[in-house]
Design an enzyme around this catalytic site. Structure first.
Site, short mmCIF file in Angstrom:
data_model
loop_
_atom_site.label_atom_id
_atom_site.label_comp_id
_atom_site.label_asym_id
_atom_site.label_seq_id
_atom_site.Cartn_x
_atom_site.Cartn_y
_atom_site.Cartn_z
N GLU A 29 61.76 44.44 78.07
CA GLU A 29 62.45 44.84 79.30
C GLU A 29 63.95 45.07 79.07
O GLU A 29 64.80 44.43 79.68
CB GLU A 29 62.20 43.79 80.38
CG GLU A 29 60.72 43.72 80.75
CD GLU A 29 60.41 42.64 81.78
OE1 GLU A 29 59.49 42.84 82.58
OE2 GLU A 29 61.08 41.59 81.76
N ASN A 37 66.67 37.78 79.70
CA ASN A 37 65.32 37.88 80.21
C ASN A 37 64.72 36.49 80.30
O ASN A 37 65.20 35.56 79.66
CB ASN A 37 64.47 38.77 79.29
CG ASN A 37 63.20 39.24 79.97
OD1 ASN A 37 62.18 38.56 79.95
ND2 ASN A 37 63.26 40.42 80.57
N GLU A 53 50.09 35.81 89.16
CA GLU A 53 51.18 35.40 88.29
C GLU A 53 50.71 34.14 87.55
O GLU A 53 50.25 33.18 88.15
CB GLU A 53 52.45 35.11 89.08
CG GLU A 53 53.60 34.59 88.23
CD GLU A 53 53.91 35.49 87.04
OE1 GLU A 53 53.82 35.00 85.90
OE2 GLU A 53 54.23 36.68 87.26
N GLU A 109 54.41 42.10 81.98
CA GLU A 109 54.95 41.21 80.94
C GLU A 109 53.98 41.00 79.80
O GLU A 109 54.17 40.12 78.97
CB GLU A 109 55.41 39.85 81.50
CG GLU A 109 56.57 39.91 82.45
CD GLU A 109 56.14 40.09 83.89
OE1 GLU A 109 56.91 40.68 84.66
OE2 GLU A 109 55.03 39.63 84.24
N GLU A 142 53.01 47.06 82.79
CA GLU A 142 54.46 47.20 82.93
C GLU A 142 55.01 47.30 81.51
O GLU A 142 55.19 48.37 80.97
CB GLU A 142 55.04 46.01 83.68
CG GLU A 142 56.53 46.13 83.93
CD GLU A 142 57.10 44.85 84.49
OE1 GLU A 142 57.99 44.93 85.35
OE2 GLU A 142 56.68 43.76 84.06
N GLU A 196 61.92 47.11 89.02
CA GLU A 196 62.46 45.83 89.50
C GLU A 196 63.87 45.57 88.97
O GLU A 196 64.69 44.94 89.64
CB GLU A 196 61.53 44.69 89.14
CG GLU A 196 61.36 44.46 87.64
CD GLU A 196 60.27 43.45 87.33
OE1 GLU A 196 59.60 42.99 88.27
OE2 GLU A 196 60.08 43.12 86.14
#
Length: 704
Positions: free
Chosen positions: A172, A194, A416, A485, A503, A509
């Site tokens: 990311e 991160n 999650e 992730e 992603e 985001e």
């Protein structure tokens, strides 16, 4: 539509074997030269139209507690050449049919001292080279541990590279553009914080790595079919400009546990003098196995909205209460808690999203923060963090299921895991059964934070096997997976098309976490999307995040026209309209494009492309004569010039052009756009201004 192996020539006699072999692409532009050097070390080099792409580079693996390893002392014991040409039909994709055409060379090597056998298999496509290590069944190599894979990619020049820092846990990052020789000096500036991250070298980068040479070659290094193996980063020797593979270790520092017979993933090098060829390539998919799911009728592209962006921006919360600093599932009594008033996943609010989805023709509604545990979910290395089936008191599972069913809308599940992988696997069957019961066809899974068990990494062999297990287990329950992730994709969606999204990069985001570079979306298709589609979550219309949350001064570095174009340029069979319904209500004319744009395609034509600068693509809707065009632009204003020669001859179409206004700018005037209609044919030429951080989107429908 299959034509199998057309030729197969085996050279079995050691008398005629030589230590050097050449392999050309079907069109003859690429040539790979394989040779054993004086030490018996495998080497290869690659040229494109007689230009050097990869200089002589060595191949091999270093084994743990093994002095000999698989590095040298080899002889060639057999070679096999073949030609393969087929067309196959993807369950979903950019094309209704994909051609898989390559020339192949398999070199069987025998190590003289140990009599171990290793095969290096090369496949040459028109757009690039793929190769992998294969370890057949044998007595002298059964169980072995990789200390490091030493696959080299020696660059032929100090290319311009578009890179993110090499990392065991995060992709990311924003991309940095620099010369190869500058990676080390720019590395620290390229790092951003991160929730989980660990770098290994100041010259380490991730794949897919995009480069451009001074003489106009576009070069991309990646991997395909990452199964039961650690992710490959690249580490650069700045003095020789040679990249070498750097696998992600496990908690003990080992890079992989293998049992023959087995193979490594494919290592890929794509090359062209036209950047559009890199984007159009299906080489990564073609290096994966055919579909493993017999009945794929339940796998369907989805366009969805969700209770998500309001939490990302800080306007609302995932948690139900502020009463509990500590939560123990099954012990904490939420019925006695005081609601915090900001919990978004409540029944009336979710029903309003369902109403919006039904009114505007969306397939699904994602809801995050619906289940117990969000008050105490992150950062404490907590194992039993969620059970994936117990809702908060204000989320009525039955009522929402009935309401969505009555409205013709599917609910999208959210799991999650807080990277507690062991806990997730314990609950997977129960969680998937819950989804089946309440008719959730797809799940968005998340792996925020450091991996549990402690010491493992997101991209190590153990966790990659978990990601694959979750996909295959989901297929047993006819569930589609959108993993966030997780490891970046490597074409596995061909084999397991229920993996409809990932992603695994810096998504939308981050625009609410301080922002991304305005040219970020002109690079993702050259890098992250090489391995498969991305759930980028586009469609943001309100760029000033402070209007949602006064305590958040982030800015979405994009124009509205750019956001519309992303539905075409960022291919995914799973597309979200990520903003709040009230923001779409303010710009309903622009929102019409999101409602109209297709999710699945019969044909894709890349019209313009330059990494970091611009991308323009046209796509034909599956089973329809409708076309959609998207253009995304970098930091400099530019006039895009395209011809609509992809349209059918003799037909007239109506084009609706959603474009940046003349004074549009991603920072100062992002909501300035124009909408024009015009009649077009396959001879029509369009010249369209794209603002900084802007672009345009076009819907083209036949006039009946």
């Amino acid at each position: 539509m299959r034509s199998v192996i057309l030729t197969l020539t085996c050279f079995l006699s050691a008398i005629i074997l030589v230590h050097a072999q050449d392999l050309k692409s079907p069109d003859g532009d690429l040539n790979m030269h394989f040779e054993l050097n004086a030490n018996g070390t495998p080497t290869y080099q690659l040229t494109y139209k007689n230009k050097q792409v990869i200089k002589t580079s060595t191949l091999g693996l270093e084994l743990k507690n093994d002095d000999k390893s698989l590095m040298d002392d080899f002889t060639v014991s057999k070679t096999e050449n073949g030609v393969f040409d087929e067309s196959w039909t993807p369950v979903w994709g950019e094309e209704k049919s994909i051609r898989n055409h390559y020339n192949e060379l398999a070199v069987t090597l025998t190590q003289k001292e140990t009599e171990r056998v290793m095969v290096i298999r090369f496949r040459m496509f028109d757009e690039g080279l793929g190769f992998r290590y294969e370890f057949p069944m044998q007595n002298n190599l059964v169980y072995f541990t990789i200390k490091e894979e030493h696959t080299q990619f020696a660059m032929a020049g100090n290319h311009t590279a578009f890179w993110i820092p090499g990392d065991y846990d995060s992709q990311e990052y924003d991309y940095t553009e620099s010369k190869l020789s500058e990676i080390g000096s720019k590395f620290d500036a390229a790092l951003t914080d991160n929730a989980s991250q660990e770098q290994f070298s100041k010259t380490g980068v991730q794949t897919a790595l995009m480069m451009k040479s001074d003489d106009g070659l576009y070069i991309n290094i990646h991997e395909a079919a990452l199964i039961d193996y650690a992710l490959m980063n690249l580490n650069l020797n700045e003095s020789t400009l040679t990249f070498e593979s750097w696998l992600t270790p496990d908690a003990q520092g080992d890079k992989g546990y293998l049992q023959a017979p087995c193979t490594s993933p494919w290592r890929t090098v794509m090359v062209s003098d036209d950047a559009r060829d890199i984007l159009a390539s299906k080489m990564t998919l073609n290096l994966n196995e055919p579909c493993a799911i017999e009945d794929t009728s339940w796998i369907k592209p989805m366009k969805y909205i969700g209770v998500w962006w309001e939490m990302i921006t800080g306007k609302s919360s995932w948690s139900y209460t502020n009463d509990f600093p500590s939560v123990k599932l099954g012990e904490t009594d939420y019925d006695k808690a005081t609601p915090n008033g900001t919990h978004a996943a409540n029944t009336p609010h979710v029903k309003s999203y369902i109403d919006f989805a039904a009114k505007h023709g969306f397939d699904g509604v994602l809801v995050e923060g619906w289940n117990e545990g969000w008050e105490d979910w992150f950062g404490q290395s907590k194992d039993y963090v969620f059970d994936f089936v117990t809702p908060y008191p204000d989320f009525d599972v039955e009522a929402i299921h009935d309401y969505a069913k009555a409205k013709g809308v599917k609910m999208v599940m959210h799991h999650e895991t807080s990277s507690s992988v062991r806990n997730y696997e314990r609950h997977l069957d129960t969680a998937y059964q819950f989804m089946n019961k309440y008719d959730y066809p797809a799940v968005k899974s998340g792996y925020v934070g450091d991996i549990l068990p402690r010491g493992e990494h997101h991209y190590g062999q153990w966790t990659i096997n978990h990601f694959q297990y979750a996909i295959e287990k989901a297929a047993d329950y006819k569930i589609m997976v959108n993993a966030h992730e997780a490891v970046r994709p490597t074409g596995i969606c061909r084999t397991w098309p229920n993996l409809i999204g990932n992603e695994s990069a810096r998504g939308t985001e981050f625009q609410a976490f301080g922002g991304s570079k305005p040219n970020h979306v002109t690079l993702l298709p050259f890098t992250r999307l090489i391995g498969g589609p991305m759930d980028y979550t586009p469609g943001i219309f309100e760029m000033d995040i402070a209007k949602l949350n006064p305590n958040n001064n982030s800015h979405v570095n994009s124009t509205i026209a750019n956001q519309l174009a992303l539905y075409v340029t960022m291919y995914s069979p799973l597309q979200m309209a990520a903003d709040l319904p009230e923001h779409y209500n303010q710009f309903m004319d622009a929102f019409q494009f999101i409602k109209d744009v297709a999710m699945d395609w019969d044909e894709s034509v890349y019209l313009e492309a330059e990494p970091g600068r611009y991308i323009t693509v046209a796509r034909k809707e599956k089973g329809s004569d409708n076309w959609f065009v998207g253009n995304v632009n970098g930091v400099d204003p530019r006039t895009s010039k395209i011809t609509l020669d992809f349209l059918d001859k003799g037909k007239t179409y109506e084009a609706i052009i959603y474009a940046d206004a003349k004074n549009a700018h991603y920072k100062t005037n992002p909501q300035a756009y124009t909408i024009t209609k015009k009649k077009v044919t396959n001879k029509t030429k369009i010249s369209q201004l794209s603002a900084p951080g802007g672009g345009y989107a076009i819907s083209i429908m036949e006039v009946k």
